[in-house]
Design a protein around this motif. Structure first.
Motif, PDB file in Angstrom:
ATOM      1  N   PRO A  57      -4.134 -11.898   2.829  1.00 57.40           N
ATOM      2  CA  PRO A  57      -4.670 -12.349   4.111  1.00 57.40           C
ATOM      3  C   PRO A  57      -4.674 -11.204   5.120  1.00 57.40           C
ATOM      4  CG  PRO A  57      -3.038 -13.902   3.255  1.00 57.40           C
ATOM      5  CD  PRO A  57      -2.958 -12.687   2.392  1.00 57.40           C
ATOM      6  N   PRO A  58      -5.467 -11.313   6.188  1.00 56.88           N
ATOM      7  CA  PRO A  58      -5.548 -10.230   7.180  1.00 56.88           C
ATOM      8  C   PRO A  58      -4.176  -9.778   7.670  1.00 56.88           C
ATOM      9  CG  PRO A  58      -7.210 -11.898   7.642  1.00 56.88           C
ATOM     10  CD  PRO A  58      -6.361 -12.444   6.522  1.00 56.88           C
ATOM     11  N   GLY A  59      -3.995  -8.463   7.683  1.00 58.33           N
ATOM     12  CA  GLY A  59      -2.760  -7.884   8.189  1.00 58.33           C
ATOM     13  C   GLY A  59      -1.608  -7.852   7.212  1.00 58.33           C
ATOM     14  N   THR A  60      -1.862  -8.158   5.919  1.00 59.47           N
ATOM     15  CA  THR A  60      -0.752  -8.232   4.961  1.00 59.47           C
ATOM     16  C   THR A  60      -0.800  -7.144   3.890  1.00 59.47           C
ATOM     17  OG1 THR A  60      -1.929  -9.770   3.478  1.00 59.47           O
ATOM     18  CG2 THR A  60      -0.640 -10.733   5.284  1.00 59.47           C
ATOM     19  N   VAL A  61      -1.651  -6.134   4.069  1.00 55.94           N
ATOM     20  CA  VAL A  61      -1.722  -5.054   3.082  1.00 55.94           C
ATOM     21  C   VAL A  61      -1.872  -3.729   3.827  1.00 55.94           C
ATOM     22  CG1 VAL A  61      -4.228  -5.294   2.826  1.00 55.94           C
ATOM     23  CG2 VAL A  61      -2.895  -4.223   0.991  1.00 55.94           C
ATOM     24  N   ARG A  62      -1.228  -2.688   3.305  1.00 55.46           N
ATOM     25  CA  ARG A  62      -1.301  -1.360   3.918  1.00 55.46           C
ATOM     26  C   ARG A  62      -1.216  -0.285   2.844  1.00 55.46           C
ATOM     27  NH1 ARG A  62       4.083   0.577   4.411  1.00 55.46           N
ATOM     28  NH2 ARG A  62       5.637  -1.060   3.988  1.00 55.46           N
ATOM     29  N   THR A  63      -1.559   0.958   3.201  1.00 56.51           N
ATOM     30  CA  THR A  63      -1.506   2.077   2.267  1.00 56.51           C
ATOM     31  C   THR A  63      -0.552   3.151   2.787  1.00 56.51           C
ATOM     32  OG1 THR A  63      -3.402   3.192   3.291  1.00 56.51           O
ATOM     33  CG2 THR A  63      -3.855   1.709   1.438  1.00 56.51           C
ATOM     34  N   GLN A  64       0.002   3.912   1.827  1.00 57.00           N
ATOM     35  CA  GLN A  64       0.873   5.038   2.150  1.00 57.00           C
ATOM     36  C   GLN A  64       0.427   6.230   1.304  1.00 57.00           C
ATOM     37  OE1 GLN A  64       4.751   3.599   1.070  1.00 57.00           O
ATOM     38  NE2 GLN A  64       4.990   2.336   2.889  1.00 57.00           N
ATOM     39  N   LEU A  65      -0.010   7.305   1.954  1.00 57.36           N
ATOM     40  CA  LEU A  65      -0.404   8.523   1.247  1.00 57.36           C
ATOM     41  C   LEU A  65       0.815   9.402   1.046  1.00 57.36           C
ATOM     42  CD1 LEU A  65      -2.743  10.328   0.155  1.00 57.36           C
ATOM     43  CD2 LEU A  65      -2.895  11.302   2.480  1.00 57.36           C
ATOM     44  N   ASP A  66       1.019   9.909  -0.183  1.00 60.74           N
ATOM     45  CA  ASP A  66       2.140  10.797  -0.452  1.00 60.74           C
ATOM     46  C   ASP A  66       2.032  12.070   0.385  1.00 60.74           C
ATOM     47  OD1 ASP A  66       2.973   8.973  -2.283  1.00 60.74           O
ATOM     48  OD2 ASP A  66       2.552  10.192  -4.059  1.00 60.74           O
ATOM     49  N   ASP A  68       2.413  15.074  -0.456  1.00 61.10           N
ATOM     50  CA  ASP A  68       1.721  16.133  -1.191  1.00 61.10           C
ATOM     51  C   ASP A  68       0.298  15.752  -1.575  1.00 61.10           C
ATOM     52  OD1 ASP A  68       3.866  17.922  -1.122  1.00 61.10           O
ATOM     53  OD2 ASP A  68       4.790  17.008  -2.887  1.00 61.10           O
ATOM     54  N   ARG A  69      -0.166  14.594  -1.131  1.00 64.22           N
ATOM     55  CA  ARG A  69      -1.526  14.111  -1.414  1.00 64.22           C
ATOM     56  C   ARG A  69      -1.809  13.985  -2.899  1.00 64.22           C
ATOM     57  NH1 ARG A  69       0.115  17.833   1.910  1.00 64.22           N
ATOM     58  NH2 ARG A  69      -1.121  19.361   0.766  1.00 64.22           N
ATOM     59  N   ASP A  70      -0.759  13.752  -3.714  1.00 62.11           N
ATOM     60  CA  ASP A  70      -0.979  13.591  -5.144  1.00 62.11           C
ATOM     61  C   ASP A  70      -0.906  12.119  -5.562  1.00 62.11           C
ATOM     62  OD1 ASP A  70       1.706  13.253  -4.775  1.00 62.11           O
ATOM     63  OD2 ASP A  70       2.340  14.821  -6.154  1.00 62.11           O
ATOM     64  N   GLY A  71      -1.014  11.232  -4.593  1.00 58.80           N
ATOM     65  CA  GLY A  71      -1.035   9.811  -4.895  1.00 58.80           C
ATOM     66  C   GLY A  71      -0.938   8.990  -3.626  1.00 58.80           C
ATOM     67  N   PHE A  72      -1.138   7.695  -3.756  1.00 58.52           N
ATOM     68  CA  PHE A  72      -0.977   6.788  -2.627  1.00 58.52           C
ATOM     69  C   PHE A  72      -0.506   5.439  -3.147  1.00 58.52           C
ATOM     70  CE2 PHE A  72      -5.300   6.134  -4.067  1.00 58.52           C
ATOM     71  CZ  PHE A  72      -5.506   4.764  -3.972  1.00 58.52           C
ATOM     72  N   LYS A  73       0.103   4.667  -2.260  1.00 55.55           N
ATOM     73  CA  LYS A  73       0.636   3.371  -2.633  1.00 55.55           C
ATOM     74  C   LYS A  73      -0.014   2.282  -1.798  1.00 55.55           C
ATOM     75  CE  LYS A  73       5.031   0.952  -3.372  1.00 55.55           C
ATOM     76  NZ  LYS A  73       6.500   1.054  -3.329  1.00 55.55           N
ATOM     77  N   VAL A  74      -0.268   1.144  -2.438  1.00 58.70           N
ATOM     78  CA  VAL A  74      -0.746  -0.044  -1.737  1.00 58.70           C
ATOM     79  C   VAL A  74       0.404  -1.042  -1.691  1.00 58.70           C
ATOM     80  CG1 VAL A  74      -2.407  -1.926  -1.713  1.00 58.70           C
ATOM     81  CG2 VAL A  74      -3.120   0.345  -2.495  1.00 58.70           C
ATOM     82  N   VAL A  75       0.762  -1.491  -0.498  1.00 62.64           N
ATOM     83  CA  VAL A  75       1.896  -2.394  -0.303  1.00 62.64           C
ATOM     84  C   VAL A  75       1.379  -3.730   0.230  1.00 62.64           C
ATOM     85  CG1 VAL A  75       4.102  -2.728   0.876  1.00 62.64           C
ATOM     86  CG2 VAL A  75       3.380  -0.424   0.206  1.00 62.64           C
ATOM     87  N   TYR A  76       1.821  -4.805  -0.404  1.00 64.57           N
ATOM     88  CA  TYR A  76       1.416  -6.156  -0.011  1.00 64.57           C
ATOM     89  C   TYR A  76       2.624  -6.890   0.582  1.00 64.57           C
ATOM     90  CZ  TYR A  76      -2.130  -5.016  -3.535  1.00 64.57           C
ATOM     91  OH  TYR A  76      -3.101  -4.396  -4.277  1.00 64.57           O
ATOM     92  N   SER A  77       2.359  -7.864   1.446  1.00 64.48           N
ATOM     93  CA  SER A  77       3.458  -8.668   1.984  1.00 64.48           C
ATOM     94  C   SER A  77       3.341 -10.147   1.630  1.00 64.48           C
ATOM     95  CB  SER A  77       3.542  -8.514   3.514  1.00 64.48           C
ATOM     96  OG  SER A  77       2.366  -8.982   4.137  1.00 64.48           O
TER      97      SER A  77
END
Length: 220
Positions: A57-66, A68-77
């Motif tokens: 739902p809106p506002g419940t997901v975000r991203t985090q860039l490493d 070193d820019r060698d990956g990123f994470k998607v976080v859900y709530s």
């Protein structure tokens, strides 16, 4: 979201308490494709342009860039599917499709080389759960799918790691949007319908979510 069978890579298996299921080696860089730096270039940005689905739902997901820019994470709530007890039929399946704007400095191309998914599940004896993932570049007719299954009785953290045998690189000078898809399902099977079974990827667990490792190369 449409995928063609011609290039679909499907990894199936079960992982318990951090054991690795998939560990395939990525393909070598084609001749003339440029060097392969260890980390991404300075100036990479990743922004969520849209997120839709019952699992985000809106506002419940975000991203985090490493760093070193060698990956990123998607976080859900709020990405959780469940059955049993007072659960509704709609609770048994949750999905989320995300459109990412990935901006890359001139002279570089990237590909997703590995996907690591992590969450928590509590499954009654006789129940089972399914985790599905997929990604593709907008404008491309095919993509990569990943599927894993958990069987009850099970209670604890789960982690799936898939290293891709073939890399789909962006074209030099282009910045296509990246589309990610995740789905969680639970089937009560032969379990007691009065007891709840669930699978989640929400951030009540600090490490839960999906990590996408990036491979980089310079343009020729």
């Amino acid at each position: 979201m449409k995928f063609l069978d011609r290039r679909e890579r499907v990894h199936k298996g079960m992982l318990v308490l951090g054991a690795v299921v998939a560990g395939l080696t990525a393909a070598a860089t084609p001749a003339g494709a440029g060097s392969r730096p260890a980390h991404g270039p300075v100036g990479v940005t990743i922004v969520i342009a849209a997120a839709n689905g019952s699992g985000c739902p809106p506002g419940t997901v975000r991203t985090q860039l490493d760093p070193d820019r060698d990956g990123f994470k998607v976080v859900y709530s709020q990405h959780r599917a469940q059955v049993g007890g007072s659960s509704s039929p709609a609770d048994s399946r949750k999905n989320c499709q995300i459109l990412l704007k990935v901006r890359v400095p001139d002279g570089y191309s990237y590909a997703i080389s590995q996907v690591r998914s992590h969450g928590y599940a509590q499954l009654q004896d006789g129940a089972n759960a399914l985790h599905k993932g997929a990604f593709y570049f907008q404008g491309v007719l095919d993509g990569t799918r990943i599927t894993h299954e958990l069987k009850g009785a099970f209670r604890g953290n789960w982690r799936f790691t898939d290293t891709l045998p073939v890399l789909d690189w962006t074209r030099c000078g282009e910045e296509p949007d990246l589309i990610l898809y995740t789905e969680l399902r639970v089937d009560k099977g032969t379990s007691d319908p009065a007891k709840v079974s669930f699978i989640s990827m929400d951030s009540t667990d600090q490490d839960a979510g999906t990590t996408y490792r990036l491979a980089w190369r310079t343009c020729p």
